[in-house]
Structure formats: structure tokens, C-alpha cells
Design an enzyme around this catalytic site. Sequence first.
Site, PDB file in Angstrom:
ATOM      1  N   LYS A 160       0.907  -1.001   0.148  1.00  0.00           N
ATOM      2  CA  LYS A 160      -0.127   0.212   0.079  1.00  0.00           C
ATOM      3  C   LYS A 160       0.992   1.245   0.033  1.00  0.00           C
ATOM      4  O   LYS A 160       1.915   1.249   0.898  1.00  0.00           O
ATOM      5  CB  LYS A 160      -1.031  -0.073   1.244  1.00  0.00           C
ATOM      6  CG  LYS A 160      -2.064   1.119   1.191  1.00  0.00           C
ATOM      7  CD  LYS A 160      -3.041   1.131   0.413  1.00  0.00           C
ATOM      8  CE  LYS A 160      -3.924   1.970   0.111  1.00  0.00           C
ATOM      9  NZ  LYS A 160      -4.923   1.931   1.009  1.00  0.00           N
ATOM     10  N   SER A 230      -2.293  -1.443  -3.653  1.00  0.00           N
ATOM     11  CA  SER A 230      -3.427  -0.402  -3.319  1.00  0.00           C
ATOM     12  C   SER A 230      -2.802   0.760  -3.101  1.00  0.00           C
ATOM     13  O   SER A 230      -1.393   0.938  -2.792  1.00  0.00           O
ATOM     14  CB  SER A 230      -4.181  -0.660  -2.254  1.00  0.00           C
ATOM     15  OG  SER A 230      -4.745  -1.993  -2.282  1.00  0.00           O
TER      16      SER A 230
END
EC number: 3.5.2.-
Length: 366
Positions: A160, A230
Amino acid sequence: MKVGVHKLAMSAPGDVSELAALIETGAVNPREIVALVGKTEGNGGANDFTRGLATLSYQLLLARHLGLSPEEVGQRIAFVWSGGTEGVLSPHATLFTRAPDDGPMPAEPRLALGIGITRDIAPEEVGTTAMVEAVAGAVHTALAEAGITEPADVHYVQVKGPLLTPATIADADRRGARLVTRDPNGSKPYARGAMALGVALGLGEVAAERITPDMIACDMEVFSAVASTSAGGELTKCEVLLFGNAPGATSAFRIGHGVLKDAIDVAGVKEALRSAGLSFHGTPSEEQAHEIVAVFAKAEAPVNGRLRGRRTTMLSDADIHYERHARAAVGAVIASVTGDPAIFVSGGTEHQCAPGAAPIAAIVRA
């Protein structure tokens, strides 16, 4: 190394009651918590603030138990959130603990977890080779920490990292820095793609010379088979969580992975479960499904909008973004096999498996 895995239901982005109860009963030692991966009910876009709210809520809870500030908790524990619980997807968090263990060694490799954190990524580095190289370095750190020497033993790498926001775009403008795009939501594919290529580079899946500035988020034939990335506006660094099976681990779990060839690939779900060691015929029975601890997958709209020859409106729907369509579809397919809608499904697969495909990983009880 002994890794613990706990799935926590959440009634709202700020609900930390299940972790609070586990700490209160002694089921979880807060000092052993190293990471948390979860789904919140936001829109998953650049203006999804449910991820930041969830992180802060857990930081405040753990700060009280660890005697630290919320900021120090954030430096100690990796928080990875994906917004968007469309369809049957259920908001939840999967908590990971890690502790030394001198107990008897299992006959087979067990679940191991390594973590690597990059330096701060400047706005002008989002979606560039600088981001790729930073993530590759963090992957090397995570490999060493997990005690994994063979990249083939790695089954899931969750990353992330930051995307561009109006504030970071303005910062770059003040410094005269050039950006890959001026669209915050449009920066997501670049950020996700660069992080995935960083995993591919770090694991040796792709040679460094194949990664050039102009191919990021464009040449999708270059990819990692185990990366899941992400992007969010709440981060400045890239957080790498690397999962695999290691001979020195004493965890009660194993991890495996597969490939979803498209958004309705039930066989790919079963492939991941069997890769992790779950034995079943046809579809897992209710008893066998109880051995499934967590599932992590990516979701993507079909190339050109056609799914097995049939037209879909995922890419042409002006009201609902294709990532939301894809998450809903993939979540339902996985839940139909596992019987549990608390699944981590994240949209966008730039450089994560071949075009149109998506990675899926599963953790099961050994």
C-alpha cells in the site's frame, strides 16, 4: 517465527471492539501485533477517508495498551486498508501477530511474514521508476525478515502506498516538479503499477532493464504473479507485507496462491485454496471451509469489456467505476466457494498478473 492470524468484524470504519475484546481476554498480545490488512466501506477513491479513520481508530486503541502515541503505533505496525465493500463484501480487518517461538518445528514450511517500509515517496516519484526501486528495496528487507530465501516460496506481497492528492499536486507545483498526471484518481493506476513492478523486480520475476518510465501502467505484459497493490492519499511511504511459507516458521497456518483468469473464475479460487494445502473435492464442505482463515484477491474489469465473449458495461458505466463493479463480482465468486464474505478484494490489477487476470492468495489452517 510464529505468525498469528485473527479476522475482526467491523460495524463501522471506527469500530475496534473485536480487537479490544481479544486484548482484554488475552487472546492477542498487543506487543506482538505487526500488521493489519482490511476493507472499509468507503468508495476506494482518492477521497475515501474511511481508511484514515480506521487506521486512527486502531492506533488510538493500541496506543493505550502499548504506552505509545498514535503516531508511534503507526511506525510500529503496518496498516493496509482497501476501500470499497461493494456487493456482498463485508467490512473487516485481518490482524497479524508475530513472535519468536522455540517450539518443535513442523515437518512442512509454515506461514511466515516479513515487512518492509520505504522512505517517503515524493509526489513527483509516484508512478515512476523511483517508486519501483524503493519498493524493490523494501521487498528485499521483507524477504530477509520473513526468513525466506527462495522467491518461489512467496505467495502474496501486499503493498500500500501513496497516490497523488490535490495537496501533493500543489506541493509539486510549488517546487516545479513534474508529475505523471494531475488527476488524483488517475494517479492510482500509475501508483499501483509502479508498486507491483517493484515487487516483480524485488523477487526477480522481471529484469531491471525491462522496467522503463514509459511502460509503467502501459505495458501490462510485464507483471508480478504475487503482487497485490493499493494506493491511498493517507500514506507517504509504501508498506510492503510479504507472506510465504518458511521452514523455520512454527505457525499453525499455510499460505498459497492462484490466478483468477477473469472475474468469474471459480477454478482460480479453488487453485489458491489447494495451493495453501486445503484438500477437498468439488467445492469445500462447510467443515472444510472453516479451515479457511483469510482470502486476499485483486479484481479487474475484462479487457475491452467482454467477459468470455459476452459484452459487459463495466468499462462504459458512467455512474459506477469499473473497479467497484469488479470488486462486487469477484467478492461474490469467492464467497460462493468459501462461504465467508469477509474477503479482501481490491480493485485494479496494473502489472499484477497478465492483462485481464488477477492474483488471489489464501491462508488456511495447517
